[in-house]
Motif scaffolding. Structure first.
Motif, short mmCIF file in Angstrom:
data_model
loop_
_atom_site.label_atom_id
_atom_site.label_comp_id
_atom_site.label_asym_id
_atom_site.label_seq_id
_atom_site.Cartn_x
_atom_site.Cartn_y
_atom_site.Cartn_z
N LEU A 190 -2.29 -6.71 -2.36
CA LEU A 190 -3.15 -5.56 -2.58
C LEU A 190 -4.62 -5.94 -2.46
CD1 LEU A 190 -3.35 -2.59 -3.26
CD2 LEU A 190 -3.18 -3.17 -5.69
N ARG A 191 -4.99 -7.09 -3.04
CA ARG A 191 -6.38 -7.56 -2.92
C ARG A 191 -6.75 -7.78 -1.46
NH1 ARG A 191 -5.27 -10.64 -7.71
NH2 ARG A 191 -4.69 -12.42 -6.41
N ASN B 99 1.86 -2.09 -10.05
CA ASN B 99 2.14 -3.37 -9.42
C ASN B 99 3.54 -3.87 -9.80
OD1 ASN B 99 -0.37 -3.36 -8.27
ND2 ASN B 99 -1.28 -4.85 -9.66
N THR C 153 -11.10 0.07 -5.08
CA THR C 153 -10.04 0.49 -6.00
C THR C 153 -8.76 0.73 -5.20
OG1 THR C 153 -10.45 2.87 -5.79
CG2 THR C 153 -11.73 1.65 -7.45
N ARG C 154 -7.65 0.84 -5.93
CA ARG C 154 -6.38 1.12 -5.29
C ARG C 154 -6.41 2.45 -4.54
NH1 ARG C 154 -1.96 -1.31 -8.33
NH2 ARG C 154 -0.81 0.67 -8.32
N LYS D 221 -0.11 -8.26 -6.31
CA LYS D 221 -1.56 -8.23 -6.54
C LYS D 221 -2.30 -8.91 -5.41
CE LYS D 221 -1.32 -8.20 -11.62
NZ LYS D 221 -1.61 -8.96 -12.86
N LEU E 87 0.83 -1.21 0.00
CA LEU E 87 0.00 0.00 0.00
C LEU E 87 0.86 1.26 0.00
CD1 LEU E 87 -3.02 -0.65 2.39
CD2 LEU E 87 -3.08 -0.22 -0.06
N VAL F 227 2.02 1.70 -3.50
CA VAL F 227 0.90 2.16 -4.34
C VAL F 227 0.61 3.63 -4.06
CG1 VAL F 227 -1.59 1.90 -4.70
CG2 VAL F 227 -0.12 -0.13 -4.60
N MET G 125 -7.22 -4.42 0.25
CA MET G 125 -8.46 -3.78 -0.18
C MET G 125 -9.66 -4.44 0.51
SD MET G 125 -7.53 -3.32 -4.23
CE MET G 125 -9.21 -2.93 -4.72
#
Length: 277
Positions: free
Chosen positions: A251-252, A233, A262-263, A248, A224, A227, A255
């Motif tokens: 990040l998923r 990524n 969304t990012r 990924k 994060l 990002v 989230m």
């Protein structure tokens, strides 16, 4: 960086070099005034002749290595014709014949020299040469990471930085933390990150308005932070030493914990929760 910490890095590299190559003696030292170096780390020596020896730039094999900023080697130190011989007495007292010297270069500045030696006049083989260079590169990388950590720490702690500067420093600190081998330094680094996260909680709104911070893992926070700095990524993977698919996945997961779709939503939610500055 404290001198003793640098010495620990050098000592460990020398020990690994001797174990993996069969070099009978390994030793080294760090520059203190930009010109002279004192040999402080030895492994395999049978006399005190080399300990504390001050090496001047241009003098002897190590001095030549300092001056040229490249590895140098001799097959028989006493009879070598392309070095000066100020240090023949201590080298002879230790019985060294074949010697290699490799500079430690960080940000184009020589910081010290790593040596390996045999008590027989034998050529330094390619395998040993490569191992000595690799050991020096390990020390250089450790020094470079520590230098960068120190600079980022100073930036984050400096009076009056903007939040964008703090956030940039935070992201870089998160990227560096997994690369720091020293557990004490890594813990201090992550503690600084924690203070930046906590300090940011109230800055996004009124006191007490921050949502409870979700239980993000350290790697989810690392991703994060990358990002948040605008990294893709692929770029985040390269910075963190991960595969893009792994990034990924982290990040998923972040989230999902943050309730974001969304990012950008994930970054905003993390900041509101005090998980990112």
């Amino acid at each position: 960086m404290p001198e003793h910490v640098e010495s620990v890095e050098l000592r460990g590299a020398l020990l690994r070099l001797r174990r993996t190559t069969g070099l009978q003696v390994v030793f080294g030292g760090l520059l203190h005034d930009g010109r002279a170096m004192r040999i402080a780390e030895l492994n395999g020596a049978v006399t005190p002749a080399l300990r504390g020896l001050t090496i001047s730039t241009g003098s002897g094999l190590g001095g030549k290595c300092l001056a040229l900023s490249r590895p140098c080697a001799v097959t028989d130190y006493a009879s070598a014709r392309h070095i000066t011989h100020e240090y023949d007495l201590p080298v002879s007292a230790e019985g060294l014949r074949s010697v290699i010297a490799v500079p430690l270069v960080v940000r184009r500045k020589v910081r010290g020299v790593l040596y390996g030696a045999l008590r027989d006049a034998l050529p330094i083989g390619e395998r040993v040469f490569d191992a000595a260079v690799a050991a020096a590169r390990d020390v250089e990388q450790a020094f470079a990471v520590r230098d960068e950590v120190r600079e980022l720490y100073a930036r984050a702690a400096s009076p009056g930085p903007s939040w964008e500067e703090v956030r940039q420093a935070y992201g870089e600190l998160r990227e560096l933390a997994p690369k720091v081998a020293d557990p004490e330094l890594r813990a201090r680094l992550l503690a600084v990150c924690g203070r930046l996260e906590t300090a940011s909680g109230a800055s996004e709104g009124a006191p007490g308005s921050a949502a409870p911070a979700p239980l993000l893992t350290p790697r989810e926070t690392d991703v994060l932070a990358a990002v948040a700095s605008g990294a893709t990524n692929a770029a985040a993977a390269q910075r963190l030493g991960l595969r893009p698919e792994t990034v990924k996945g982290y990040l998923r997961a972040a989230m999902r914990k943050l309730g974001a779709h969304t990012r950008l939503e994930a970054v905003v939610a993390a900041r509101r929760a005090g998980a990112l500055p």
